[in-house]
Write a protein that holds these residues in place. Structure first.
Motif, mmCIF file in Angstrom:
data_model
loop_
_atom_site.group_PDB
_atom_site.id
_atom_site.type_symbol
_atom_site.label_atom_id
_atom_site.label_comp_id
_atom_site.label_asym_id
_atom_site.label_seq_id
_atom_site.Cartn_x
_atom_site.Cartn_y
_atom_site.Cartn_z
ATOM 1 N N HIS A 1 -19.655 20.597 -31.248
ATOM 2 C CA HIS A 1 -19.785 19.774 -32.118
ATOM 3 C C HIS A 1 -18.799 19.583 -33.461
ATOM 4 N N ARG A 2 -17.448 19.769 -33.022
ATOM 5 C CA ARG A 2 -16.445 19.569 -33.729
ATOM 6 C C ARG A 2 -16.268 18.392 -34.240
ATOM 7 N N ARG A 3 -15.736 18.007 -35.610
ATOM 8 C CA ARG A 3 -15.226 16.908 -36.241
ATOM 9 C C ARG A 3 -14.187 16.285 -35.386
ATOM 10 N N ARG A 4 -14.600 14.891 -34.735
ATOM 11 C CA ARG A 4 -13.657 14.110 -33.790
ATOM 12 C C ARG A 4 -12.536 13.276 -34.633
ATOM 13 N N THR A 5 -12.477 13.116 -36.027
ATOM 14 C CA THR A 5 -11.821 12.416 -36.681
ATOM 15 C C THR A 5 -10.362 13.452 -37.010
ATOM 16 N N PRO A 6 -9.269 12.583 -36.911
ATOM 17 C CA PRO A 6 -8.210 13.432 -37.302
ATOM 18 C C PRO A 6 -8.237 14.271 -38.615
ATOM 19 N N LEU A 7 -7.460 15.318 -38.662
ATOM 20 C CA LEU A 7 -7.426 16.227 -40.145
ATOM 21 C C LEU A 7 -6.788 15.291 -40.958
ATOM 22 N N LEU A 8 -7.497 15.145 -42.298
ATOM 23 C CA LEU A 8 -6.615 14.464 -43.424
ATOM 24 C C LEU A 8 -5.610 15.062 -43.765
ATOM 25 N N ARG A 9 -4.573 14.390 -44.367
ATOM 26 C CA ARG A 9 -3.231 15.147 -44.910
ATOM 27 C C ARG A 9 -3.623 15.824 -46.223
ATOM 28 N N LYS A 10 -4.646 15.552 -46.942
ATOM 29 C CA LYS A 10 -5.025 16.245 -48.270
ATOM 30 C C LYS A 10 -5.617 17.379 -47.747
ATOM 31 N N THR A 11 -6.423 17.584 -46.726
ATOM 32 C CA THR A 11 -7.379 18.610 -46.204
ATOM 33 C C THR A 11 -6.300 19.392 -45.892
ATOM 34 N N LEU A 12 -5.291 19.238 -45.066
ATOM 35 C CA LEU A 12 -4.410 20.152 -44.478
ATOM 36 C C LEU A 12 -3.633 20.661 -45.831
ATOM 37 N N ALA A 13 -3.165 19.892 -46.643
ATOM 38 C CA ALA A 13 -2.482 20.568 -47.743
ATOM 39 C C ALA A 13 -3.371 21.583 -48.741
ATOM 40 N N ARG A 14 -4.590 21.148 -48.752
ATOM 41 C CA ARG A 14 -5.483 22.038 -49.538
ATOM 42 C C ARG A 14 -5.714 23.561 -48.726
ATOM 43 N N LEU A 15 -5.717 23.366 -47.247
ATOM 44 C CA LEU A 15 -5.800 24.388 -46.303
ATOM 45 C C LEU A 15 -4.833 25.362 -46.749
ATOM 46 N N PHE A 16 -3.305 24.689 -46.710
ATOM 47 C CA PHE A 16 -2.155 25.556 -46.993
ATOM 48 C C PHE A 16 -2.307 26.341 -48.171
ATOM 49 N N GLU A 17 -2.705 25.751 -49.420
ATOM 50 C CA GLU A 17 -2.737 26.175 -50.265
ATOM 51 C C GLU A 17 -3.543 27.227 -50.584
ATOM 52 N N VAL A 18 -4.786 27.095 -50.111
ATOM 53 C CA VAL A 18 -5.842 28.283 -50.075
ATOM 54 C C VAL A 18 -5.413 29.350 -49.287
ATOM 55 N N TYR A 19 -4.904 29.107 -47.990
ATOM 56 C CA TYR A 19 -4.454 30.433 -47.140
ATOM 57 C C TYR A 19 -3.406 31.196 -47.901
ATOM 58 N N ALA A 20 -2.496 30.541 -48.625
ATOM 59 C CA ALA A 20 -1.365 31.176 -49.455
ATOM 60 C C ALA A 20 -1.893 32.034 -50.460
ATOM 61 N N GLU A 21 -2.977 31.346 -51.035
ATOM 62 C CA GLU A 21 -3.473 32.038 -52.233
ATOM 63 C C GLU A 21 -4.126 33.254 -51.899
ATOM 64 N N ARG A 22 -4.879 33.361 -50.921
ATOM 65 C CA ARG A 22 -5.690 34.361 -50.603
ATOM 66 C C ARG A 22 -5.338 35.399 -49.519
ATOM 67 N N PHE A 23 -4.457 34.924 -48.728
ATOM 68 C CA PHE A 23 -4.060 35.589 -47.383
ATOM 69 C C PHE A 23 -2.549 36.179 -47.366
ATOM 70 N N ALA A 24 -1.935 36.112 -48.548
ATOM 71 C CA ALA A 24 -0.353 36.394 -48.295
ATOM 72 C C ALA A 24 -0.176 37.793 -48.835
ATOM 73 N N ASP A 25 0.928 38.510 -47.956
ATOM 74 C CA ASP A 25 1.016 39.783 -48.417
ATOM 75 C C ASP A 25 2.159 39.673 -49.458
ATOM 76 N N ALA A 26 2.776 40.775 -50.048
ATOM 77 C CA ALA A 26 3.686 40.849 -51.278
ATOM 78 C C ALA A 26 4.986 40.102 -50.751
ATOM 79 N N ASP A 27 5.411 40.035 -49.448
ATOM 80 C CA ASP A 27 6.367 39.323 -49.207
ATOM 81 C C ASP A 27 6.244 37.996 -48.954
#
Length: 295
Positions: free
Chosen positions: A220-246
């Motif tokens: 039941h995965r989403r069959r449409t391509p991942l939107l650019r704005k969603t990918l950009a927000r994904l990168f932001e959230v990942y960097a905000e929450r799961f980055a080490d000091a380096d």
């Protein structure tokens, strides 16, 4: 799986397509190689010989290579996906080709996590094992890619107003012991190994997942391509929450280990109720009826 079942969590055709794409891109095997070496070490600690063994579902020859030359195994046969060139027989873990009591050992590395009917697969393995035969397997546990799961949920909620299944719902370690017992396996043992891999950016993680054949296989995965704005927000959230000091980003892979034996009269058994030869009160050196917490 021979056909499509709307109740299936994992899409068998998508899984096969993911494996073929991984081969075309150049497979990334660092995690599977580590698990194969760990499994070989765990098996060596058992200190007994297994005449006939089956490698079930492992997507590459990593496990066969790790066990090559072991004097603990007489013959090791590989049963796995058609995309693996060295299999002795193509086999679907949902419907196993083993005769009853035909195997002394079943091993598997990072394969069982995408079986739709895991209790059924474990029951089939139990039937295939001879008395005192062993199952030893590793697969992705429920904590795998927790960071990516959270980042995707936030990114899709922020950009699309809802979320879709992106990371597979793998088995929880707390449930696995019960599944082994339900399948009829004795002396069940489960434990977990958490591997944290660090990446320069989330895109590198997504590329590794593709080369592992581990991109989204959900029915039941989403069959449409991942939107650019969603990918950009994904990168932001990942960097905000799961980055080490380096600045490097963490990705957790939870390796769930399970083992269980086909019952045999030589195995240790729990004491029968009422068979204790010493009273608990005597062991604790307290008067009868005055056990701690007993009032």
């Amino acid at each position: 799986m021979s056909g499509f079942n709307p109740l299936d969590v994992f899409d068998a055709r998508a899984l096969a397509a993911r494996r073929r794409r991984a081969l075309a891109l150049g497979s990334e095997t660092f995690l599977l190689d580590r698990v194969a070496e760990d499994l070989a070490d765990r098996l060596a600690a058992v200190k007994r010989r297994f005449a006939i063994a089956a490698d079930l579902g492992t997507p590459t020859p990593a496990l066969r290579d790790a066990l090559a030359g072991s004097d603990m195994i007489g013959r090791l046969f590989a049963f796995g996906p058609a995309e693996r060139a060295d299999v002795d027989a193509v086999a679907d873990p949902e419907v196993l080709p083993f005769a009853p009591e035909s195997l002394d050992l079943v091993v598997s590395a990072l394969a069982l996590q995408t079986v739709n009917d895991l209790p059924g697969a474990l029951a089939q393995i139990r039937r295939a094992l001879r008395p005192d035969g062993l199952l030893l397997a590793a697969f992705f546990g429920s904590g795998t890619l927790a960071e990516l799961r959270e980042a995707f949920a936030i990114a899709e909620s922020d950009t699309l107003g809802g979320i879709s299944p992106r990371v597979a719902p793998f088995a929880d370690l707390r449930d696995l012991g019960g599944l082994l017992q339900r399948a009829g396996l004795a002396l069940p043992v489960t434990d977990v190994d958490r591997v944290v891999v660090r990446y320069g950016d989330p895109l590198a993680l997504l590329h590794d997942l593709r080369r592992m054949g581990a991109a989204n296989p959900l029915t039941h995965r989403r069959r449409t391509p991942l939107l650019r704005k969603t990918l950009a927000r994904l990168f932001e959230v990942y960097a905000e929450r799961f980055a080490d000091a380096d600045g490097r980003l963490r990705a957790t892979f939870e390796i769930a280990w399970v083992s269980g034996w086909a019952p045999h009269e030589s195995q240790q058994k729990p004491l029968r109720p009422g068979s204790a030869k010493a009273r608990l009160a005597d062991a604790l050196k307290v008067p009868e009826g005055k056990l701690p917490g007993g009032g």
